[in-house]
Design an enzyme around this catalytic site. Structure first.
Site, PDB file in Angstrom:
ATOM      1  N   SER A 146      -1.900   9.367  -5.241  1.00 37.92           N
ATOM      2  CA  SER A 146      -2.865   9.781  -5.845  1.00 37.92           C
ATOM      3  C   SER A 146      -3.149  11.264  -5.599  1.00 37.92           C
ATOM      4  O   SER A 146      -2.408  12.046  -4.771  1.00 37.92           O
ATOM      5  CB  SER A 146      -4.274   9.227  -5.058  1.00 37.92           C
ATOM      6  OG  SER A 146      -5.419   9.795  -5.522  1.00 37.92           O
ATOM      7  N   TYR A 159      -8.313   7.952   2.816  1.00 38.28           N
ATOM      8  CA  TYR A 159      -7.551   7.850   1.682  1.00 38.28           C
ATOM      9  C   TYR A 159      -6.540   8.828   1.450  1.00 38.28           C
ATOM     10  O   TYR A 159      -5.333   8.557   1.074  1.00 38.28           O
ATOM     11  CB  TYR A 159      -8.637   7.521   0.697  1.00 38.28           C
ATOM     12  CG  TYR A 159      -7.953   7.197  -0.769  1.00 38.28           C
ATOM     13  CD1 TYR A 159      -7.574   5.923  -0.843  1.00 38.28           C
ATOM     14  CD2 TYR A 159      -7.716   7.967  -1.716  1.00 38.28           C
ATOM     15  CE1 TYR A 159      -6.562   5.388  -2.103  1.00 38.28           C
ATOM     16  CE2 TYR A 159      -7.130   7.592  -2.866  1.00 38.28           C
ATOM     17  CZ  TYR A 159      -6.727   6.378  -3.221  1.00 38.28           C
ATOM     18  OH  TYR A 159      -5.975   5.990  -4.364  1.00 38.28           O
TER      19      TYR A 159
END
Length: 255
Positions: A146, A159
């Protein structure tokens, strides 16, 4: 032109895509199948996976369901070994499945961080390790990271930590598996208009922010992720390894 002779053709290859029951994982699986690969679509719900398999087959692709819990190492190993016996090998692994916990540093305790790292980092590590042990020369491992692995914002530290670790893992595995002619790369998506992001997509303030914050000025459409994965899985990417390909409409490069 004979499609099978294209440098992007995957005919005869077997690909496993984790978290393929919806969203970007589903689009990756469809893209690989369209390029000619036999795709093993992974998820935890057999009913949902059956619908995914039907959708890919209706589009002319080859797909089969492979259901197991990524958090259960023994179940994962059993499922992979059974798949290798049935299909003879796994040529392409796409580590896409993951989870997110959008809480601040103060709100996240050790147990919450451990749960996220288990799914987003440790499970991909274990799966790649197990698949690589049986993967033939010319194999491809593609980890879905990501832009959060490269840039950060407040209230999402776990995350970003996991995705940063996944990109480091990509480089480490590339160094180790290169001697066997296996490439290991990552794809880092930006803001995509998936069903899971539905409430954000519908927010006009976020749309206006993306219009200013990205070079292309919009959300990515889910199907726009497939090309990057097909490329890295294909013969065309045979001399690329240890690399993270960012697919974000120019988010991290736009000042």
């Amino acid at each position: 032109m004979d499609v099978s002779s294209s440098p992007f053709a995957l005919r005869g290859r077997v690909a496993l895509v984790t978290g393929a029951s919806r969203g970007l994982g589903f689009e990756m699986a469809k893209g690989l199948a369209h390029a000619g690969a036999t795709v093993l679509v992974h998820g935890r719900d057999p009913t949902t996976l059956a619908a995914v398999v039907d959708a890919i087959r209706d589009g002319g692709g080859q797909a089969h369901a492979l259901s197991f819990d990524l958090g259960d190492g023994a179940a994962m190993a059993t499922a992979i070994d059974a798949a290798v016996r049935q299909f003879e090998r796994i040529d392409i692994l796409v580590n896409n499945a993951g989870t997110r916990d959008r809480r601040s540093l103060a709100e996240l305790d050790r147990a919450a961080v451990a749960r996220l790292l288990e799914i987003d980092l440790l499970a991909p590590f274990q799966l790649a390790r197990h698949v690589a042990a049986q993967m033939p020369a010319g194999g491809r491992i593609i980890n879905i990271s990501s832009i959060a692995g490269q840039i950060s914002r407040a209230a999402d530290p776990a995350y970003g930590t996991a995705k940063g670790g996944l990109e480091a893992m990509t480089r480490a595995m590339a160094a180790e598996l290169g001697a066997r002619a296996i490439t290991v790369n990552a794809v880092a998506p930006g803001f995509f208009a998936t069903d899971a992001n539905g409430p954000l997509v519908d927010d006009p303030e976020i749309g206006a922010w993306l219009a200013q914050r990205t070079s292309l000025g919009r959300w990515g459409q889910p199907e726009e992720i497939a090309g990057a994965v097909v490329f890295l899985a294909s013969p065309a990417a045979s001399f690329i390894t240890g690399h993270t390909l960012v697919v974000d409409g120019g988010h991290i490069t736009h000042f």
